[in-house]
Write a protein that holds these residues in place. Structure first.
Motif, PDB file in Angstrom:
ATOM      1  N   ALA A  64     152.082  10.440 -46.386  1.00  0.00           N
ATOM      2  CA  ALA A  64     151.765  11.252 -45.212  1.00  0.00           C
ATOM      3  C   ALA A  64     150.728  10.572 -44.341  1.00  0.00           C
ATOM      4  CB  ALA A  64     151.273  12.629 -45.662  1.00  0.00           C
ATOM      5  N   LEU A  65     149.725   9.953 -44.950  1.00  0.00           N
ATOM      6  CA  LEU A  65     148.708   9.276 -44.172  1.00  0.00           C
ATOM      7  C   LEU A  65     149.269   8.065 -43.445  1.00  0.00           C
ATOM      8  CD1 LEU A  65     145.698   9.509 -46.663  1.00  0.00           C
ATOM      9  CD2 LEU A  65     145.980  10.757 -44.513  1.00  0.00           C
ATOM     10  N   ARG A  66     150.205   7.347 -44.089  1.00  0.00           N
ATOM     11  CA  ARG A  66     150.819   6.205 -43.420  1.00  0.00           C
ATOM     12  C   ARG A  66     151.627   6.677 -42.215  1.00  0.00           C
ATOM     13  NH1 ARG A  66     154.254   3.083 -47.683  1.00  0.00           N
ATOM     14  NH2 ARG A  66     154.753   1.883 -45.795  1.00  0.00           N
ATOM     15  N   ILE A  67     152.365   7.770 -42.383  1.00  0.00           N
ATOM     16  CA  ILE A  67     153.154   8.294 -41.263  1.00  0.00           C
ATOM     17  C   ILE A  67     152.228   8.782 -40.143  1.00  0.00           C
ATOM     18  CG2 ILE A  67     154.766  10.109 -40.590  1.00  0.00           C
ATOM     19  CD1 ILE A  67     155.950   9.937 -43.396  1.00  0.00           C
ATOM     20  N   ALA A  68     151.111   9.442 -40.536  1.00  0.00           N
ATOM     21  CA  ALA A  68     150.171   9.935 -39.528  1.00  0.00           C
ATOM     22  C   ALA A  68     149.550   8.778 -38.754  1.00  0.00           C
ATOM     23  CB  ALA A  68     149.077  10.766 -40.207  1.00  0.00           C
ATOM     24  N   ARG A  69     149.240   7.692 -39.440  1.00  0.00           N
ATOM     25  CA  ARG A  69     148.676   6.536 -38.747  1.00  0.00           C
ATOM     26  C   ARG A  69     149.677   5.968 -37.750  1.00  0.00           C
ATOM     27  NH1 ARG A  69     147.429   1.474 -42.403  1.00  0.00           N
ATOM     28  NH2 ARG A  69     149.701   1.510 -42.363  1.00  0.00           N
ATOM     29  N   ARG A  70     150.960   5.927 -38.141  1.00  0.00           N
ATOM     30  CA  ARG A  70     151.971   5.422 -37.227  1.00  0.00           C
ATOM     31  C   ARG A  70     152.145   6.346 -36.026  1.00  0.00           C
ATOM     32  NH1 ARG A  70     157.787   6.196 -39.293  1.00  0.00           N
ATOM     33  NH2 ARG A  70     157.186   8.280 -38.601  1.00  0.00           N
TER      34      ARG A  70
END
Length: 955
Positions: A64-70
């Motif tokens: 989720a954090l990787r997607i949020a960063r993107r």
């Protein structure tokens, strides 16, 4: 199932789409692998190893954090907006925390500025034993007179006799004496210190910047502020107001504990002898030695005691301060600020979640749980909160370091202790920023987790409805907040009042979505643009309601505090009893027992040249006749008729029943507190000074003058007058028997009570009455009637001219009721609320425009004119700003009226009588808040492009 022209639900164009909109994403590839037949024929899917719940949660959060960063990189505008909103309060808190740490001195830093390298600073304050606070700033008991009961200060030898052998005593006055000096405008006061320059014992107390140190009693060093005030430079001299002494400035010094106007001379150069001593004692001055010194009437400020304070029971004064109330207040204020940021950032997260509706629906269709959907949205709050924390911390620390000189000079007026950055507070602020981001994303996250998958895949909004339980909870919280605020106001507990406002505000926030839905029903009666704006506001409640709530919260706080401040000032104005008409000057000429020569009235009038003076009258007071024993004092005062005396006397142990009985008795209508300006209460006059002193009507002055010429008394309080007469008591206090009861006798005289003019309690006796009483009168001062209030420079010149007539003459001006900077506070509150209103309206309008792009395309396709888009943006801003402002004004007025009513209810049982708070509305503040929505609408209309987008829609 196919959507939009036969394309598969899991594709964009002709490419497969993953859980977050990635073409050919991991979920899409996994779906293809599961649906494709095995090469050797169908068979069971191989079992996969199970993962522990914690590991699964960690992997889910990491994804989720990787997607949020993107997503943050993709939506750069929205990301910058949210980061800025979170970073601003972080910046302010960081600046405050770092500045607080830099200006919070350690015990060594504090003692170094007060006593240099000495072990203690001693002051001989009484002939008998005293008990002091640990730092010597308070003491109790003792007679508070000079050593031996006379006017002689203690000597170095007497101080040294109280200390162990080997001690060193150096006279020094580090706290300073007040000195009246001649200034360019006349006379002004300034602090002057006596420091043993050249002795290393004062190292750290002062720092020489330019010039040299004083070498004899006639030389001095000065701070830069003092030089500016006196308008002199190094090499010039400054003179005492009475001209008795002058000093030459030989250097510019900086005093770390005070960057204001400070002068310093050698101890023997002080106008009055040094009253304190710096001492070096073998082994230092511990608490035991401090108590032994207290037994001789000496108060000590010790380095050892400052480092290691004694137990709480060892001192009659509390050690330190109870910071629980301040901490609670800070937490509540911080909570209000956090709620405001959450409400402002919430719409951005709601629109972000709305734009990712299809991606989130794909995740749900691929087997994602509601918890995983919530994490995907909450991760946006974590990423953006962390980014806002980093930006705010960096800028806040840099600002604190760069702004330290300005804070030192203009706010703290003292030097900081050093460059310190309060790591624990910064860590807490960073955590608060991340928490703020998560709270702002909380509601959009739960809404996204509950969305209909089919509606999300097709791009529909689904059913938009506010749950009744949230409305019920909001109403309950609003009612609880009002009750809590009333309880806090009745008991005068600020923290409880503020807590009630916070709870009530949260309740109103929960009620806002339902209210928006209710108001949207009137849209059918409006023209096209307002109708669409109301419909979009109701359909996008997740984005619109927080923006409306943010405006409401800011406006409500501004209005509530504004009403209270204006009402409090009105109460102060009504409670103030002026001693003279506004702008009039009074000159006090103390007679010092008849040893001073009187001042000529014409000389005072000549000294007032340049002032807008229209009349000068001499004021005289009753006094003993010449030939009376020297030092005896004589007074005249009125006796209240026995039938009008209140049977209850104020006191701390007065019961509630006695207070109620006193309030019901008209004889006990006593005010608890009254403010006075410069005034003369008991005086002698034949009618000449009445118009200037009282401001009464001419007919009232004529009647009063006739009474005085008939040997009577004029009063301003009619309760002393009975059947046209008053009873006057003559009291004589013999100087040789100060503890003996005074000699008294009474006499009756005709009286007149003024019915107009100033209401200050005043007794004016006639010369004929003084002759009957065997008294005379003496000069006590002058009153100068003016046509306008003189300025500070004019009063300084007048004071300097009076000092030439007699050094002890003082001047004061009637300024009317005390006024603080409440109007500045009101303007700041209104401007802050206006900025938040415009910002929230702009954010919500911009997000609504981005969200409603498809609707604008439809309008363009059916032939709507370009100005429709401007009207739509204008209407959307009007809905957000107007509705929020109206709700805020209503909530603020209700809260303020409730608090004032509770305070007045508490006054209803008090005695002496407390004047209640009147209800006053700050109309200028409300005017600003009413104009702000119009400004927001105008800005939205002007800044919106007229061209309607034309694009193909898939639904």
């Amino acid at each position: 199932m196919t959507v939009g022209g036969g394309r598969s639900a899991g594709s964009v164009g002709d490419r497969p789409v993953g859980p977050a909109g990635e073409p050919g994403g991991r979920a899409a590839r996994a779906t293809r692998r599961r649906s494709a037949p095995d090469r050797d024929g169908p068979g069971p899917e191989p079992a996969r190893p199970r993962r522990d719940g914690a590991v699964t949660g960690f992997v889910s959060w990491r994804t989720a954090l990787r997607i949020a960063r993107r997503e943050a990189r993709r939506a750069k505008g929205r990301t910058a907006l949210v980061v800025a909103m979170i970073a601003l309060p972080v910046l302010a808190l960081t600046f405050a925390a770092v500045s607080y740490d830099m200006f919070t001195l350690t015990p060594d830093e504090t003692t170094g500025r007060q006593i240099g390298s000495a072990d203690a600073l001693l002051r001989w304050v009484a002939t008998g034993p005293v008990r002091q606070s640990p730092l010597g700033d308070n003491w109790t008991d003792g007679s508070s007179v000079s050593v031996g009961g006379g006017q002689r200060p203690a000597t170095v030898a007497e101080v040294a006799a109280l200390l162990p052998p080997g001690s060193r005593v150096v006279p020094a006055t580090t706290s300073g004496q007040w000195l009246e000096l001649r200034t360019p405008d006349g006379v002004g006061g300034m602090e002057i210190r006596g420091l043993p320059f050249g002795d290393p014992i004062i190292r750290g107390v002062a720092t020489l910047r330019t010039g040299r140190l004083p070498a004899n009693p006639g030389e001095a060093v000065a701070s830069e502020a003092a030089l500016r005030r006196l308008d002199i430079r190094v090499g010039d001299t400054f003179t005492r107001a009475d001209g008795s002494r002058d000093w030459t400035v030989v250097g510019v010094a900086e005093f770390p504990d005070d960057l204001g106007q400070v002068l310093a001379v050698p101890p023997d150069g002080l106008p009055d002898p040094a009253d304190s001593w710096l001492v070096e004692v073998p082994g230092g001055v511990d608490w035991g030695m401090v108590k032994r010194l207290n037994g001789h009437g000496v108060v000590a400020y010790s380095r050892i005691v400052a480092r290691h304070p004694p137990p709480a029971g060892e001192s009659p004064f509390p050690i330190g301060s109870d910071s629980r109330g301040a901490l609670t207040l800070g937490v509540l204020v911080g909570g209000l600020g956090t709620l405001e940021v959450v409400l402002l950032a919430g719409p951005a997260f709601a629109v972000g979640a709305r734009r990712r509706q299809r991606d989130l629906a794909l995740v749900a269709a691929a087997g994602g749980t509601p918890a995983q959907l919530r994490r995907l949205v909450l991760a946006d709050g974590v990423v953006l909160g962390l980014a806002g924390a980093l930006v705010g911390l960096a800028v806040g620390m840099a600002g604190a370091v760069a702004g330290r000189p300005l804070v030192e000079r203009y706010l703290a007026h003292s030097l900081a202790g050093g460059y310190r950055f309060f790591p624990a507070a910064l860590l807490g602020i960073a955590g608060l920023a991340v928490l703020t981001g998560m709270l702002a994303a909380m509601v959009p996250a739960f809404v996204a987790a509950r969305q209909d998958v089919v509606a999300g895949l097709t791009g529909r909004r689904g059913v938009v409805r506010s749950r009744k339980r949230w409305l019920l909870l909001g109403l309950l919280l609003a009612g609880a907040g009002v009750a809590l605020a009333l309880v806090g106001a009745a008991r005068v507990i600020t923290e409880v009042v503020l807590a009630g406002l916070v709870v009530g505000e949260v309740g109103l926030v929960l009620c806002t979505p339902s209210l928006v839905g209710l108001l949207a029903r009137i849209g059918r009666l409006l023209p096209l643009a307002p109708r669409i704006a109301l419909r979009d506001t109701a359909r996008n409640r997740a984005a619109a309601a927080p923006a409306i709530s943010a405006v409401m919260a800011a406006v409500a706080g501004s209005v509530a505090l504004g009403v209270f401040l204006v009402s409090d000032q009105a109460r102060t104005d009504a409670d103030y009893l002026a001693g003279l008409p506004a702008g009039y000057l009074s000159v006090f000429a103390p007679d010092a027992g008849g040893t001073r020569a009187p001042v000529d009235r014409d000389a005072v009038a000549a000294a007032a040249t340049g002032l807008p003076v229209t009349d000068v009258v001499e004021i005289r007071e009753p006094a003993c006749r010449p030939g009376t024993a020297a030092g005896d004092t004589c007074y005249l005062n009125l006796v209240l008729p026995a039938a009008r005396e209140c049977p209850v006397q104020p006191g701390p142990r007065l019961s509630a029943q006695d207070r109620r009985a006193a309030r019901a008795d008209p004889r006990c209508n006593q005010r608890s507190q009254t403010f006075y300006g410069p005034t003369f209460l008991n005086l002698v006059d034949d009618g000449r000074a009445l118009p200037v002193l009282t401001g009464a009507r001419p007919d009232d002055v004529a009647a009063a003058t006739a009474t005085l010429r008939a040997g009577g008394v004029v009063v301003t309080d009619p309760q002393y007058v009975q059947d046209g007469t008053v009873t006057v008591r003559l009291s004589r206090y013999p100087s040789d028997r100060p503890n003996q009861e005074p000699q008294t006798r009474t006499l009756t005289a005709p009286a007149y009570a003024l019915t107009s003019g100033l209401a200050a309690p005043r007794e004016i006796y006639s010369p004929g009455l003084l002759a009957r009483a065997g008294l005379t009168d003496r000069q006590t001062g002058f009153v100068l009637a003016t046509s306008g209030a003189p300025g500070t420079a004019e009063r300084d010149r007048f004071a300097a001219a009076l000092r030439k007539l007699r050094p002890d003459l003082n001047v004061a001006m009637e300024n009317g009721p005390p006024h603080g900077n409440d109007w500045v506070t009101l303007v700041i509150l209104a401007v802050a609320a206006g900025v938040i209103t415009i910002g929230a309206a702009g954010i919500a309008t911009g997000l609504a425009a981005a969200e409603g792009r498809a609707d604008l395309s439809t309008l363009a396709a059916i032939g709507a004119s370009p100005r429709v888009r401007r009207l739509l943006s204008l209407s959307q801003a009007g809905v957000i700003a107007g509705l929020g402002s109206l709700l805020g004004i209503a909530a603020g007025l209700v809260a303020a009226f409730a608090v004032i009513a509770a305070l007045n209810q508490g006054f209803a049982e008090s005695w002496p009588v407390e004047k209640p708070y009147p209800l006053r509305i700050p109309w200028h503040t409300l005017g600003i808040l009413v104009v702000v929505p119009l400004v927001a609408m105008l800005g939205a209309g002007l800044l919106t492009r007229s061209r309607l987008p034309i694009e193909r829609r898939r639904d």
